[in-house]
Design a protein around this motif. Sequence first.
Motif, mmCIF file in Angstrom:
data_model
loop_
_atom_site.group_PDB
_atom_site.id
_atom_site.type_symbol
_atom_site.label_atom_id
_atom_site.label_comp_id
_atom_site.label_asym_id
_atom_site.label_seq_id
_atom_site.Cartn_x
_atom_site.Cartn_y
_atom_site.Cartn_z
ATOM 1 N N HIS A 21 29.126 -16.181 12.179
ATOM 2 C CA HIS A 21 28.965 -15.154 13.215
ATOM 3 C C HIS A 21 30.046 -15.304 14.283
ATOM 4 O O HIS A 21 30.685 -14.328 14.700
ATOM 5 C CB HIS A 21 27.574 -15.265 13.842
ATOM 6 C CG HIS A 21 27.197 -14.105 14.700
ATOM 7 N ND1 HIS A 21 27.589 -14.000 16.024
ATOM 8 C CD2 HIS A 21 26.463 -12.982 14.430
ATOM 9 C CE1 HIS A 21 27.116 -12.880 16.535
ATOM 10 N NE2 HIS A 21 26.412 -12.237 15.590
ATOM 11 N N ASN A 22 30.291 -16.545 14.685
ATOM 12 C CA ASN A 22 31.325 -16.802 15.696
ATOM 13 C C ASN A 22 32.715 -16.428 15.183
ATOM 14 O O ASN A 22 33.542 -15.886 15.935
ATOM 15 C CB ASN A 22 31.313 -18.276 16.097
ATOM 16 C CG ASN A 22 30.144 -18.612 17.005
ATOM 17 O OD1 ASN A 22 29.569 -17.734 17.646
ATOM 18 N ND2 ASN A 22 29.779 -19.894 17.035
ATOM 19 N N GLN A 31 23.319 -16.314 23.003
ATOM 20 C CA GLN A 31 22.274 -17.321 22.756
ATOM 21 C C GLN A 31 22.848 -18.532 22.020
ATOM 22 O O GLN A 31 22.431 -19.671 22.262
ATOM 23 C CB GLN A 31 21.126 -16.707 21.958
ATOM 24 C CG GLN A 31 20.284 -15.749 22.780
ATOM 25 C CD GLN A 31 18.900 -15.546 22.186
ATOM 26 O OE1 GLN A 31 18.472 -16.282 21.311
ATOM 27 N NE2 GLN A 31 18.199 -14.536 22.678
ATOM 28 N N ILE A 32 23.811 -18.289 21.121
ATOM 29 C CA ILE A 32 24.438 -19.413 20.400
ATOM 30 C C ILE A 32 25.202 -20.304 21.369
ATOM 31 O O ILE A 32 25.129 -21.534 21.305
ATOM 32 C CB ILE A 32 25.385 -18.883 19.303
ATOM 33 C CG1 ILE A 32 24.573 -18.216 18.171
ATOM 34 C CG2 ILE A 32 26.242 -20.017 18.730
ATOM 35 C CD1 ILE A 32 25.427 -17.537 17.126
ATOM 36 N N HIS A 33 25.916 -19.696 22.302
ATOM 37 C CA HIS A 33 26.783 -20.452 23.203
ATOM 38 C C HIS A 33 26.065 -20.950 24.460
ATOM 39 O O HIS A 33 26.608 -21.815 25.166
ATOM 40 C CB HIS A 33 27.989 -19.590 23.605
ATOM 41 C CG HIS A 33 28.996 -19.444 22.506
ATOM 42 N ND1 HIS A 33 30.010 -20.349 22.307
ATOM 43 C CD2 HIS A 33 29.116 -18.517 21.514
ATOM 44 C CE1 HIS A 33 30.730 -19.976 21.265
ATOM 45 N NE2 HIS A 33 30.208 -18.859 20.767
ATOM 46 N N PRO A 71 22.519 -22.246 24.785
ATOM 47 C CA PRO A 71 21.147 -22.601 24.390
ATOM 48 C C PRO A 71 20.283 -23.049 25.570
ATOM 49 O O PRO A 71 19.052 -23.080 25.459
ATOM 50 C CB PRO A 71 21.375 -23.762 23.406
ATOM 51 C CG PRO A 71 22.704 -24.342 23.785
ATOM 52 C CD PRO A 71 23.516 -23.174 24.247
ATOM 53 N N LEU A 75 20.308 -12.109 12.783
ATOM 54 C CA LEU A 75 21.609 -12.766 12.584
ATOM 55 C C LEU A 75 22.318 -12.156 11.377
ATOM 56 O O LEU A 75 23.513 -11.840 11.443
ATOM 57 C CB LEU A 75 21.404 -14.270 12.382
ATOM 58 C CG LEU A 75 22.663 -15.100 12.112
ATOM 59 C CD1 LEU A 75 23.622 -15.031 13.303
ATOM 60 C CD2 LEU A 75 22.286 -16.549 11.794
ATOM 61 N N TYR A 91 25.667 -19.613 12.149
ATOM 62 C CA TYR A 91 26.223 -19.403 13.485
ATOM 63 C C TYR A 91 27.749 -19.442 13.424
ATOM 64 O O TYR A 91 28.428 -18.663 14.108
ATOM 65 C CB TYR A 91 25.741 -20.489 14.442
ATOM 66 C CG TYR A 91 24.252 -20.489 14.744
ATOM 67 C CD1 TYR A 91 23.413 -19.497 14.250
ATOM 68 C CD2 TYR A 91 23.686 -21.487 15.531
ATOM 69 C CE1 TYR A 91 22.059 -19.504 14.520
ATOM 70 C CE2 TYR A 91 22.322 -21.501 15.819
ATOM 71 C CZ TYR A 91 21.519 -20.508 15.299
ATOM 72 O OH TYR A 91 20.178 -20.510 15.578
ATOM 73 N N ARG A 99 25.480 -13.872 20.199
ATOM 74 C CA ARG A 99 26.590 -14.755 20.580
ATOM 75 C C ARG A 99 26.264 -15.519 21.876
ATOM 76 O O ARG A 99 26.523 -16.728 21.968
ATOM 77 C CB ARG A 99 27.873 -13.947 20.751
ATOM 78 C CG ARG A 99 29.079 -14.812 21.165
ATOM 79 C CD ARG A 99 30.344 -13.969 21.178
ATOM 80 N NE ARG A 99 31.462 -14.704 21.764
ATOM 81 C CZ ARG A 99 32.194 -15.613 21.133
ATOM 82 N NH1 ARG A 99 31.915 -15.917 19.869
ATOM 83 N NH2 ARG A 99 33.200 -16.224 21.737
#
Length: 505
Positions: free
Chosen positions: A427-428, A475-477, A479, A492, A424, A473
């Motif tokens: 990716h960020n 979904q990561i930020h 949850p 991913l 993650y 992005r």
Amino acid sequence: MKIKAVTVNRFRGYSSPVTVQMDDLLVLVGRNDIGKSTILEALDIFFNEGKGCVKIDKDDINKDCLAQGQDCIEIGVEFTDLPADIVIDATNHTTLRDEYLLTSSGTLHVIKRYPNAGKEKVFIKANHPANPECADLLLKKNAELKKILEAGGFDCADKTKNSELRKAIWCGQANLQLSDCEIEVAKIDAKSIWEQLKAYMPLYTLFQSDRKNSDSDDEVQDPMRIAVREILGDPQIQADLAQVTDTVKARLEEVAQRTLQKLGEMNPAIANSLDPRLPDFTSLKWPDVFKNVSITGDDDIPINKRGSGVKRLVLISFFRAEAERRQNEASLPDIVYAIEEPETSQHPEHQRALTDALIALSEAPNTQVLLTTHSPEIVKRLKFENIILISDQTPERVSPVLEHELPYPSLNEVNFSAFGEASYEYHNELYGFIEAEGRLTEYKAGKPQRQYIRLRQDGSTVSQQIVLTEYIRHQIHHPENDQNVPFTAEELTESIEAMRLFLQV
């Protein structure tokens, strides 16, 4: 002496010469079975000559090379921090530079070849005189050197020393015609020089990650054995051991002479044919006296009978102690610690402690540390200049990780390239970099979209069409939003690769 570079050829997975540059700390990263441990084990063969962790055999010959009739394994090491002078035959002082045994850049380059994985042949590659009037002087005996000296009408103050004769002959030439060549050290004075050089070479010790669990398990015992080798190398202890040897030899000589005297009374012919042979100090294997040193646990249970985690904790403690000791003591021998996958069986917290200890150890004088790793935790604690990426994607097989070659400075990039770790965090970083560059619109153009249900602050929802990268992005930020199908690990990786490709273009 310190290692500057190592080259392997026709060894295991390396069908052509591959060179790895070394500094005080070097970490080899790459996917499984790519050839990281091969470098460490080649150095073990080079330095320890079959008496370390690895013994060379025919299975080590690269299969493609063997099919082409090329069965000679080659391991070369280039050294810096060379000794100021060398003593041959106890009193004959010379230097590597005076003997023209250095490369044009002033390094010592030693090559070992193993025909059919058999007995080694040792060569020194150097910028050496090629003038027929003075070539191959290292291969000539004293009488031959004197003839060349007299024929050239050169002066030499001490004709008993081959090094002085060579120096006089070389100094008398108008043009030495220096060129790169290889000198086999098994010949004449070159052999004496090689024997002296071996005493200056660093201790090399390899800690392997996978080893059989036995009472003599070197993975745990090696720290103590390294200590034995270093302690016995102390000049004062060497002098004390030499004195002990002389005393024992004198007494053995007395025993032998008394025995021969009595034998002579019974059979003079046999007595006269016998001559007692006693070993010299240098030929005695003092480390073997302490070969059973170990660390034991409760109830005298060897540490190697404990769990893998405990065994590795012993190593962590050893490296931490060594880092502290080598930082505070002077005149210590050169040493290379080579460790395969130090993260094995360790909690991430211990991995970080071990990494910090090894970094500190590499900063100590006369110390080099060489690692292989699959741990992103370890990589993230390193500097770019410490890392070498090994892959099969380029002809060179190895490449340094240079910060300015990446689209932005991130060790997550190294972990993705080396281990395929799609995190993650990475990716960020990629998304944030593209956004900071003002290129998000350009990146998203033409990419397929999917539905994303956005959760508003009042609890209501709204449907949007966004690209995969934004879907991940969000979904990561967020949850807390459970309105969407979670993205997969494959998605991913796909998104990361798309952003990397965009930045490369």
